[in-house]
Design a protein around this motif. Structure first.
Motif, PDB file in Angstrom:
ATOM      1  N   PHE A 100      -8.319   1.884  78.956  1.00 16.98           N
ATOM      2  CA  PHE A 100      -7.454   1.530  80.069  1.00 16.98           C
ATOM      3  C   PHE A 100      -8.325   0.876  81.143  1.00 16.98           C
ATOM      4  CE2 PHE A 100      -5.160   5.582  78.714  1.00 16.98           C
ATOM      5  CZ  PHE A 100      -4.203   4.891  77.980  1.00 16.98           C
ATOM      6  N   VAL A 101      -7.857  -0.202  81.708  1.00 14.20           N
ATOM      7  CA  VAL A 101      -8.515  -0.807  82.865  1.00 14.20           C
ATOM      8  C   VAL A 101      -7.785  -0.265  84.085  1.00 14.20           C
ATOM      9  CG1 VAL A 101      -9.185  -2.948  84.010  1.00 14.20           C
ATOM     10  CG2 VAL A 101      -9.054  -2.859  81.510  1.00 14.20           C
ATOM     11  N   ASP A 107     -14.858   6.224  88.055  1.00 11.69           N
ATOM     12  CA  ASP A 107     -15.906   6.161  87.046  1.00 11.69           C
ATOM     13  C   ASP A 107     -15.429   5.530  85.740  1.00 11.69           C
ATOM     14  OD1 ASP A 107     -17.409   7.444  88.951  1.00 11.69           O
ATOM     15  OD2 ASP A 107     -17.193   9.435  88.049  1.00 11.69           O
ATOM     16  N   ILE A 108     -16.331   5.548  84.774  1.00 14.50           N
ATOM     17  CA  ILE A 108     -16.006   5.167  83.400  1.00 14.50           C
ATOM     18  C   ILE A 108     -15.893   6.457  82.601  1.00 14.50           C
ATOM     19  CG2 ILE A 108     -16.881   4.066  81.300  1.00 14.50           C
ATOM     20  CD1 ILE A 108     -18.262   2.014  83.156  1.00 14.50           C
ATOM     21  N   PHE A 109     -14.747   6.664  81.973  1.00 10.47           N
ATOM     22  CA  PHE A 109     -14.506   7.859  81.174  1.00 10.47           C
ATOM     23  C   PHE A 109     -14.515   7.498  79.692  1.00 10.47           C
ATOM     24  CE2 PHE A 109     -13.103   9.310  85.234  1.00 10.47           C
ATOM     25  CZ  PHE A 109     -13.158  10.697  85.214  1.00 10.47           C
ATOM     26  N   GLY A 110     -15.028   8.413  78.881  1.00  3.80           N
ATOM     27  CA  GLY A 110     -15.029   8.209  77.444  1.00  3.80           C
ATOM     28  C   GLY A 110     -15.025   9.535  76.718  1.00  3.80           C
ATOM     29  N   PRO A 111     -14.768   9.518  75.397  1.00  2.49           N
ATOM     30  CA  PRO A 111     -14.781  10.752  74.614  1.00  2.49           C
ATOM     31  C   PRO A 111     -16.113  11.494  74.778  1.00  2.49           C
ATOM     32  CG  PRO A 111     -13.922   8.919  73.325  1.00  2.49           C
ATOM     33  CD  PRO A 111     -14.466   8.326  74.587  1.00  2.49           C
ATOM     34  N   SER A 166     -19.304  -9.944  75.301  1.00  3.34           N
ATOM     35  CA  SER A 166     -20.015  -8.813  75.861  1.00  3.34           C
ATOM     36  C   SER A 166     -19.943  -8.822  77.390  1.00  3.34           C
ATOM     37  CB  SER A 166     -21.480  -8.844  75.420  1.00  3.34           C
ATOM     38  OG  SER A 166     -22.188  -7.730  75.928  1.00  3.34           O
ATOM     39  N   PHE A 167     -19.589  -7.668  77.958  1.00  2.00           N
ATOM     40  CA  PHE A 167     -19.524  -7.495  79.406  1.00  2.00           C
ATOM     41  C   PHE A 167     -20.506  -6.384  79.782  1.00  2.00           C
ATOM     42  CE2 PHE A 167     -15.522  -9.354  78.187  1.00  2.00           C
ATOM     43  CZ  PHE A 167     -15.270 -10.275  79.200  1.00  2.00           C
ATOM     44  N   ALA A 192     -16.418   1.533  88.408  1.00  3.19           N
ATOM     45  CA  ALA A 192     -17.800   1.297  88.000  1.00  3.19           C
ATOM     46  C   ALA A 192     -17.925   0.034  87.152  1.00  3.19           C
ATOM     47  CB  ALA A 192     -18.326   2.502  87.222  1.00  3.19           C
ATOM     48  N   PHE A 193     -16.900  -0.272  86.375  1.00  7.15           N
ATOM     49  CA  PHE A 193     -16.867  -1.504  85.578  1.00  7.15           C
ATOM     50  C   PHE A 193     -16.338  -2.672  86.410  1.00  7.15           C
ATOM     51  CE2 PHE A 193     -14.658  -4.520  82.820  1.00  7.15           C
ATOM     52  CZ  PHE A 193     -15.625  -4.810  81.872  1.00  7.15           C
TER      53      PHE A 193
END
Length: 219
Positions: free
Chosen positions: A107-108, A114-118, A155-156, A193-194
């Motif tokens: 999701f943007v 922050d950046i969330f991930g598994p 790539s970003f 953050a992104f």
């Protein structure tokens, strides 16, 4: 959140996310012809302190001074109303973290800091940046590597200036944290953050085929 001053929350999800019988903000903007271009754009900035530019959202257009080059657009995948996109790789300093095999979803979200991930995937990134948790020794921040997300084949990258920050604790001691958070969900969230690194355009020219564009943020 108790320390953050704000007036409220403005939901900018797609129409399929709205409650039955209601009209979303985006639908109102389009239906009432309040915007000529069916887009909205968001510029985030890491600059902080009194008088600092906190960023800007523009409904119906964009400010060319806020970005460099052209936007790279990718389709929104979810039919649930979220601005959901596909990623094919996440790497740290060029090393593939094997977090997206063959793909993962994100999701943007400008409403997330922050950046969330598994959990397991975030732990891999922690290990790659030489820590075991969100908190990191401040002397390590200056050597933190680039983290890259491959979206739509492009790539970003973000740097330590985007995903690490310094603050003072209650005793006035300097602390440093990563803006990389573990989540119970399998879906990633690319938050501020992104978005500080990439000016973002949310395109609703066709509500059935929304898309998101990213361009490097102007310094």
């Amino acid at each position: 959140m108790k320390k953050v001053k704000f007036d409220g929350i403005l939901g900018l999800g797609l129409p399929s996310l709205k409650f039955a019988g209601t009209v979303s903000v985006l639908e109102n903007l389009v239906n009432k012809k309040l915007i000529t271009q069916h887009i909205f754009s968001i510029r985030m900035t890491p600059r902080k302190g009194p008088g600092a530019d906190a960023g800007q959202i523009i409904f119906g257009g964009l400010n060319e001074r806020h970005f460099l080059g052209k936007h790279f657009y990718v389709p929104v995948l979810s039919g649930k109303g979220f601005w959901n996109i596909s990623m094919s790789q996440i790497s740290v300093n060029g090393e593939d973290m094997k977090a997206c095999a063959p793909q993962c979803f994100a999701f943007v979200d400008a409403g997330t800091t922050d950046i969330f991930g598994p959990k397991d995937e975030i732990m891999k990134i922690y290990a790659a940046v030489n820590t075991t948790k969100k908190q990191i020794a401040c002397y390590k921040v200056k050597t933190l590597p680039v983290i890259s997300f491959v979206i739509g084949g492009k790539s970003f990258s973000i740097t330590r200036n985007n995903y690490a920050y310094e603050y003072l604790d209650r005793r006035g001691a300097k602390r440093c944290d990563l803006r990389l958070e573990q989540s119970d969900s399998n879906t990633w969230v690319l938050g501020i953050a992104f978005m500080e690194a990439y000016h973002t355009v949310f395109d609703i020219q066709d509500f059935n085929k929304p898309k998101i564009g990213f361009a490097s943020a102007a310094p």
